[in-house]
Design an enzyme around this catalytic site. Sequence first.
Site, PDB file in Angstrom:
ATOM      1  N   VAL A  49      -1.336   3.979 -10.305  1.00  0.00           N
ATOM      2  CA  VAL A  49       0.380   3.968 -10.839  1.00  0.00           C
ATOM      3  C   VAL A  49       1.563   4.935 -11.157  1.00  0.00           C
ATOM      4  CG1 VAL A  49       1.553   2.075 -12.712  1.00  0.00           C
ATOM      5  CG2 VAL A  49      -0.737   1.065 -11.823  1.00  0.00           C
ATOM      6  N   ARG A  52     -10.502  10.082  10.216  1.00  0.00           N
ATOM      7  CA  ARG A  52     -10.860  10.191  11.454  1.00  0.00           C
ATOM      8  C   ARG A  52      -9.635  11.007  12.311  1.00  0.00           C
ATOM      9  NH1 ARG A  52      -8.926   4.242  12.303  1.00  0.00           N
ATOM     10  NH2 ARG A  52     -10.928   3.740  10.789  1.00  0.00           N
ATOM     11  N   ARG A  53      -8.670  11.914  11.560  1.00  0.00           N
ATOM     12  CA  ARG A  53      -8.249  12.849  12.284  1.00  0.00           C
ATOM     13  C   ARG A  53      -8.324  14.255  11.536  1.00  0.00           C
ATOM     14  NH1 ARG A  53      -2.105  11.738   9.099  1.00  0.00           N
ATOM     15  NH2 ARG A  53      -2.971  10.891   7.759  1.00  0.00           N
ATOM     16  N   GLU A 109       5.484   3.375   1.801  1.00  0.00           N
ATOM     17  CA  GLU A 109       3.464   2.867   2.712  1.00  0.00           C
ATOM     18  C   GLU A 109       3.176   2.512   3.670  1.00  0.00           C
ATOM     19  OE1 GLU A 109       0.762   1.726  -0.636  1.00  0.00           O
ATOM     20  OE2 GLU A 109       2.523   2.949  -1.774  1.00  0.00           O
ATOM     21  N   ASP A 112       4.018  -3.655  -3.762  1.00  0.00           N
ATOM     22  CA  ASP A 112       4.082  -2.674  -3.883  1.00  0.00           C
ATOM     23  C   ASP A 112       3.914  -2.294  -5.425  1.00  0.00           C
ATOM     24  OD1 ASP A 112       2.884   0.388  -4.047  1.00  0.00           O
ATOM     25  OD2 ASP A 112       4.300   1.173  -4.927  1.00  0.00           O
ATOM     26  N   LYS A 168      -3.617   0.857  -5.763  1.00  0.00           N
ATOM     27  CA  LYS A 168      -2.989   0.055  -6.737  1.00  0.00           C
ATOM     28  C   LYS A 168      -3.325  -1.977  -5.398  1.00  0.00           C
ATOM     29  CE  LYS A 168       0.244   1.981  -3.691  1.00  0.00           C
ATOM     30  NZ  LYS A 168       0.778   3.231  -3.573  1.00  0.00           N
ATOM     31  N   ILE A 221       2.468  10.420 -12.758  1.00  0.00           N
ATOM     32  CA  ILE A 221       3.023   9.926 -14.655  1.00  0.00           C
ATOM     33  C   ILE A 221       1.787   9.325 -15.116  1.00  0.00           C
ATOM     34  CG2 ILE A 221       4.073   8.575 -16.451  1.00  0.00           C
ATOM     35  CD1 ILE A 221       6.655   7.883 -13.852  1.00  0.00           C
ATOM     36  N   LYS A 236       1.803  -2.146  -8.407  1.00  0.00           N
ATOM     37  CA  LYS A 236       1.299  -1.177  -9.651  1.00  0.00           C
ATOM     38  C   LYS A 236       1.527  -2.397 -11.677  1.00  0.00           C
ATOM     39  CE  LYS A 236       2.970   2.177  -6.809  1.00  0.00           C
ATOM     40  NZ  LYS A 236       3.621   3.289  -6.275  1.00  0.00           N
TER      41      LYS A 236
HETATM   42  N1  HSE Z   1       5.099   3.806  -1.919  1.00  0.00           N
HETATM   43  C1  HSE Z   1       4.716   4.357  -2.761  1.00  0.00           C
HETATM   44  C2  HSE Z   1       6.126   4.583  -3.807  1.00  0.00           C
HETATM   45  C3  HSE Z   1       3.826   5.329  -3.392  1.00  0.00           C
HETATM   46  O1  HSE Z   1       7.356   4.901  -2.959  1.00  0.00           O
HETATM   47  O2  HSE Z   1       6.047   4.705  -5.126  1.00  0.00           O
HETATM   48  C4  HSE Z   1       3.165   5.563  -4.585  1.00  0.00           C
HETATM   49  O3  HSE Z   1       2.186   4.502  -5.221  1.00  0.00           O
END
Ligand code: HSE
Length: 445
Positions: A130, A45-46, A188, A199, A103, A134, A203
């Site tokens: 995740v 959109r941007r 996030e 979050d 995730k 890594i 994960k």
């Molecule tokens: N907000 C997440 C973090 C981003 O800080 O780990 C990566 O998933």
Amino acid sequence: MKPVRLAILGLGTVGGGALKLLQENAAEIARRTGRDIQITHVGTRRPRPDLNLDGIAQSEDLLSIVRQDNVDIVIEVIGGTSQAHDVVLEAIRHGKHVVTANKALLAEHGNELFKEAEQHNVQIAFEAAVAGGIPIIKVMREGLAANKIEWLAGIINGTGNFIMTEMRDKGRAFADVLAEAQALGYAEADPTFDVEGIDAAHKLTLLASIAFGIPLQFDKVYTEGISKLTAQDVSYAEELGYRIKHLGVARRLAHGIELRVHPTLIPESRLIANVNGVKNAVLVQSNAVGPSLYYGAGAGAGPTASAVVADVLDLVRFISTQSLTGQENDQKTNASYVPHLAFQPDALENTPILAADQMTTAYYLRLDAEDHPGVLAEVTSILSRAGINIDAILQKPAQDQGRVPVILLTQPVLEANMNEAIAQIEKLAAIHAPVVRIRLETLDS
Ligand code: HSE
């Protein structure tokens, strides 16, 4: 062979990073795949005048993009669980493979989406979901495939680890560090997901499923954030030889599985206790390898794009294999690919996930105690009656109104027993509630 065609949905930190990486490293990537990759569409959109979008169709209509014939792989990096869900489902139903960093989407809707993908003979790749850069999904699904995994413990939120490190090392304020994490593209969209452990729980849900071969069960993860941690407890923990980290822990026991995210004391001598800033690390205990530790950048454009593009490369090879046999979206080749959750879909087990009070951990307790004879004896007799073994006691000099902080470290104890003991301690006239409790893990193999 004709190029493999990509649509990138979302041109934020991760989408923009993936586009740049595919363009910058195009020659090196083609040397690896033996096949060109062409970005045919971006959904955004941007405007992103900083990106080279020459020859790429742009649209805000994501559903229309995933229905196009000239798209083989859809990269979903818009985030969230609503629009992303509809778009991914539509892509699958149109026979597109999907790469996602989402995730939340997979932890909450993965059982349904993976099933749908299996029915339509496409893959959903999710390395970027995740621990950022890594390659932990590949490690656990493939590298450790010969093992029975016993437990894993990870620092799997870069923003939270960055905040805790900056606060501890530089004495910076929580809000100030969080604003920097947002500006750097680590946080996030809703940063409470980072600081309240949501979050990390998303994960952990994914990691636990591919570790133990169980369905995704985000709603059963016990989750506690870092927003209530105090500098006082960080400092007392250090005096006792521990660092406090926000850990996700998944442990397989004879009677069930523990899934938990919470601040945790870890002996400072452990490598994982020294993982700082935006770095993530996952420690995996498996029965043939023993402990193995995976470390790297857990968030940010470059590391997350690296994981997205690696998934694209895997899928390019997969599509090439199918082309060789003349069978695109072929059921047999699809079913013989690495299973989404590492184990065959019909071999997932419904092992019970333990309720919080059935989990077992050691504890750090801080009591706000009146300073007179017999107080400690009352406390230790409650712990003794609950069968809780004390590992260490530290009493600090008197503070407000002559009260003293008393810190106790315990041996592992069933949480239900600890809850009962704390309730009794808080009823003592000489102890001022609440008792501060932080779990402790020695992470011994
Ligand atoms: N907000 C997440 C973090 C981003 O800080 O780990 C990566 O998933």
